[in-house]
Scaffold this motif. Structure first.
Motif, mmCIF file in Angstrom:
data_model
loop_
_atom_site.group_PDB
_atom_site.id
_atom_site.type_symbol
_atom_site.label_atom_id
_atom_site.label_comp_id
_atom_site.label_asym_id
_atom_site.label_seq_id
_atom_site.Cartn_x
_atom_site.Cartn_y
_atom_site.Cartn_z
ATOM 1 N N ILE A 76 -22.416 -8.945 32.175
ATOM 2 C CA ILE A 76 -23.700 -8.537 31.655
ATOM 3 C C ILE A 76 -23.987 -7.243 31.164
ATOM 4 C CG2 ILE A 76 -25.824 -7.670 32.922
ATOM 5 C CD1 ILE A 76 -25.522 -9.673 35.124
ATOM 6 N N VAL A 112 -22.901 -7.691 27.398
ATOM 7 C CA VAL A 112 -24.169 -8.234 26.710
ATOM 8 C C VAL A 112 -25.281 -7.153 26.440
ATOM 9 C CG1 VAL A 112 -26.184 -9.594 26.652
ATOM 10 C CG2 VAL A 112 -24.169 -10.533 27.586
ATOM 11 N N PHE A 113 -25.214 -6.021 27.572
ATOM 12 C CA PHE A 113 -26.184 -5.191 27.230
ATOM 13 C C PHE A 113 -25.939 -4.032 26.381
ATOM 14 C CE2 PHE A 113 -28.170 -1.071 28.170
ATOM 15 C CZ PHE A 113 -29.558 -1.193 28.676
ATOM 16 N N ASN A 151 -24.602 -4.739 23.630
ATOM 17 C CA ASN A 151 -25.376 -5.412 22.334
ATOM 18 C C ASN A 151 -26.810 -5.507 22.192
ATOM 19 O OD1 ASN A 151 -23.143 -5.963 20.663
ATOM 20 N ND2 ASN A 151 -22.759 -7.759 21.797
ATOM 21 N N GLY A 170 -31.028 -11.940 23.114
ATOM 22 C CA GLY A 170 -29.754 -11.596 23.002
ATOM 23 C C GLY A 170 -29.359 -11.407 24.482
ATOM 24 N N PHE A 171 -30.057 -10.604 25.195
ATOM 25 C CA PHE A 171 -29.458 -10.546 26.583
ATOM 26 C C PHE A 171 -29.568 -11.816 27.218
ATOM 27 C CE2 PHE A 171 -30.457 -8.896 30.888
ATOM 28 C CZ PHE A 171 -29.640 -7.695 30.863
ATOM 29 N N GLY A 212 -27.064 -14.623 24.791
ATOM 30 C CA GLY A 212 -26.069 -14.182 23.936
ATOM 31 C C GLY A 212 -26.194 -14.090 22.260
ATOM 32 N N TYR A 213 -25.343 -13.763 21.799
ATOM 33 C CA TYR A 213 -25.164 -13.753 20.284
ATOM 34 C C TYR A 213 -24.240 -14.786 19.546
ATOM 35 C CZ TYR A 213 -27.801 -9.412 20.527
ATOM 36 O OH TYR A 213 -28.943 -8.420 20.765
#
Lengths: 363, 293
Positions: free
Chosen positions: A302, A305-306, A308, B110-111, B114-115
């Motif tokens: 997590i 991801v944060f 980004n 994105g959170f 995801g990317y």
């Protein structure tokens, strides 16, 4: 002495801020100096945007493109033509300013909405436009710039203050950015207080009325565009020098967006706003992602991801909240808080002293 | 010649995608005089919603309408929560708010998802069929048909139903409409909902070719801007026309104009935007003046 005593309190604040930034490299590490140089560079670019958006009411979502132009001007001149990097900074600024001035002419015909659209599109195409002339820009590879050495004299002076440590190139880049930021903030402050500033604001608050009072509307609007681009160009040039590397991906759409966030959060139509905005936009992504990855209770997937997504979420949410609840930004909040406190301390009797109302902006 | 025709057909298919998103922009522009910079991101989020449904085993043709309903609700909620407080603010404020919304949604996607780009299923096969000597893929034809259905439905809704009339009235004459008992603010919310749903169609149609990731619509929105501006930003029909022209032009320029290629197609859209704004700011079908004095 009396002149000093009668100076408004904000002068003392300015002196304190300048002293803080002048002394900063003696306290923080050399690398942190470079980070703070980034803050000042952002502040310069945001000041440019502020002149256009805050004081003149024109919008640009494409100032990242101007920064790219400034950065590439410096990179190409230094790398290909072996010009002294110090000379390239004003060249980058003037060239970008000129381009901005000429872009300002078609912009005259556009409503604010269309201007936003056109500049946004410019920001989006910039990376692919840079990639094309490969002979000049080196395409996707980008151009590397060597870190500049500090001038010996300055280095000697600095080592006296800094316990014998000579100045590193990071610290030199910081002081260079600091000196230029100081100069450009001073220029903007003078401009805003005098005739051109009044003209810009008059146009923002009512174009027809301004024209009726003899303000050259078209002239001042293109001037604002040119000046604004000049600031962004100088900032871009310094940005390239500070990062030591320019490539198309250095200037994504999000950069233009970051500048706008900075201008809005700091406070549009204020001189201190861009500095606050620069500090904020530069540090927010770094601090927030560091904070999250330091929290051990958050699972690593997590927090990864944060790192980004976090800045985007925070920027977006803040932008909306500020527009709804505090359209004058952080500086506006502080100022209105200060005024309320002052009025309460002085008692209600002194309200309405016949002073000019504060420079309320029309955003 | 055959190659040229093929380029035109696939241009029309991408044009249909641009047209849907441009139509969404026009709907909101007509409702409140604002270009919604978050339209693409809203479409992207809706596409992720569709993908989540499909991955949970929902059939494509059920997932599609469910997503559109969800997108509609999402659009209404966004209008109520985010846009309404600044409804009367100057354009600059509104633009900044929609940009904030775009970033927020982009970050949220994105959170949540995801990317990493994900493939998106398409109900149409990639096999080709020959029409008039040109080969067109079922995928392209399917996109054209779906876009056409959406556009026709929107036309009928806006021009042939009482609710469409109320929406148009609220947009053009808010005061008079209020006097006639139309709930103008809710008509705006309805406009946002519809725009969100129409935009979602473009996202779902674009995803199989572009691969789904949070930044998927960032280029599509520029083409949609170009389409809307070319069509004259306030005209739904203009948006459709503009979308098709932009789609075909960009495709042909990429294929035939030396030096453009795939990477500068976006610059073609940018050139269209600038050229229209400078030379003919009302676009092809726009009526009113662009500048408010």
């Amino acid at each position: 002495m009396t002149a000093l005593r009668n100076a408004p309190p904000r002068y003392a604040l300015v002196v304190l801020v300048v002293l803080f930034f002048a002394g900063l490299p003696t306290v923080v590490t050399s690398f942190q100096s470079l980070e703070w140089a980034g803050v000042l560079i952002f502040a310069i670019a945001i000041m440019g945007l502020n002149v256009l958006v805050g004081y003149n009411g024109q919008i640009s979502l494409g100032h990242g493109a101007f920064m790219a132009l400034g950065a590439y001007t410096t990179a190409i001149l230094v790398h290909r033509y072996q010009l002294n990097y110090l000379v390239t900074i004003p060249i980058a600024g003037l060239l970008t300013g000129l381009v901005g001035f000429f872009l300002g002419i078609p912009a005259l015909r556009l409503s604010p909405l269309y201007l936003a659209l056109a500049t946004f599109a410019l920001a989006v195409v910039t990376p692919s436009l840079i990639k094309r002339p490969e002979g000049l820009t080196n395409g996707v590879q980008g151009i590397q710039l060597l870190p500049p050495d500090p001038p010996p004299l300055l280095s000697d002076v600095f080592s006296l203050v800094n316990g014998g440590q000579p100045m590193t190139s990071e610290q030199w880049l910081y002081y260079l950015s600091f000196a230029i930021a100081l100069l450009l903030f001073w220029v903007a402050w003078n401009l805003i207080r005098h005739r051109p500033g009044r003209a810009l604001r008059a146009i923002r608050d009512g174009e027809v009325a301004a024209a009726a009072f003899g303000v050259n509307v078209a002239g001042y609007k293109t001037l604002a565009f040119g000046l604004s681009a000049f600031y962004a160009g100088v900032a871009g040039s310094l940005y390239g020098l500070a990062t030591g590397f320019v490539s198309p991906d250095t200037f994504p759409v999000s950069l233009s967006f970051q500048l706008l966030v900075g201008a809005v959060i700091g406070g549009l139509a204020s001189i201190a706003g861009p500095l606050v905005g620069g500090i904020f936009t530069y540090w927010l992504p770094i601090v927030s992602s560091q904070f999250v990855s330091d929290q051990t209770w958050i699972p690593s997937q997590i927090s990864a991801v944060f790192v980004n997504a976090g800045p985007a979420v925070t920027y977006g949410a803040l932008l909306i909240l500020i527009m709804i609840f505090a359209p004058n930004g952080v500086v506006g909040l502080i100022l209105s808080g200060y005024r309320r406190l002052r009025d309460r301390l002085r008692g209600a009797g002194e309200r309405g002293t016949g002073q000019m109302p504060p420079d309320h902006q029309t955003i | 010649m055959q190659d040229f025709l093929q380029q035109v057909v696939s241009g029309i298919a991408t044009g249909g995608i641009f047209a849907s998103l441009a139509l969404a922009l026009v709907l909101i522009y007509n409702a409140m005089g604002l270009v919604n910079f978050a339209q693409g991101e809203m479409a992207m989020l809706a596409t992720f919603t569709a993908l989540s449904l499909i991955q949970r085993g929902v059939d494509y043709w059920i997932a599609l309408p469910v997503t559109l309903v969800l997108a509609f609700v999402g659009g209404v909620v966004i209008q109520r929560v985010v846009i309404r407080p600044v409804e009367r603010a100057p354009v600059l404020t509104l633009v900044i708010v929609t940009l904030g919304l775009a970033t927020l949604i982009n970050g949220l996607a994105g959170f949540l998802f995801g990317y990493v780009p994900r493939s998106f299923p398409s109900p149409f096969s990639v096999q080709t069929v020959s029409i008039l000597g040109a080969f067109a893929s079922y995928q392209d034809l399917g996109v054209i048909v779906v876009s056409a259905i959406v556009l026709v439905l929107m036309y009928v809704l806006l021009q042939r139903t009482p609710i469409g009339l109320a929406m148009r009235a609220a947009a053009h004459q808010p005061e008079a409409s209020r006097l006639l008992g139309i709930r103008v603010s809710w008509m705006l919310a309805l406009g946002w909902g519809l725009a969100s749903a129409v935009g979602a169609v473009s996202g779902i149609m674009a995803a199989p070719a572009l691969l789904l990731e949070p930044n998927m619509m960032q280029t599509v929105i520029i083409y949609a801007f170009a389409a809307a501006v070319l069509g004259g930003i306030e005209s739904p029909l203009g948006a459709v026309l503009g979308g098709l022209i932009v789609g075909v032009t960009v495709n042909l320029a990429g294929a035939y104009v030396p030096g453009v290629g795939g990477d500068l197609q976006l610059a073609v859209a940018f050139a269209i935007i600038i050229a229209v704004l400078v030379l003919k700011p009302n676009g092809l079908m726009g009526r009113g003046s662009v500048r408010r004095a």
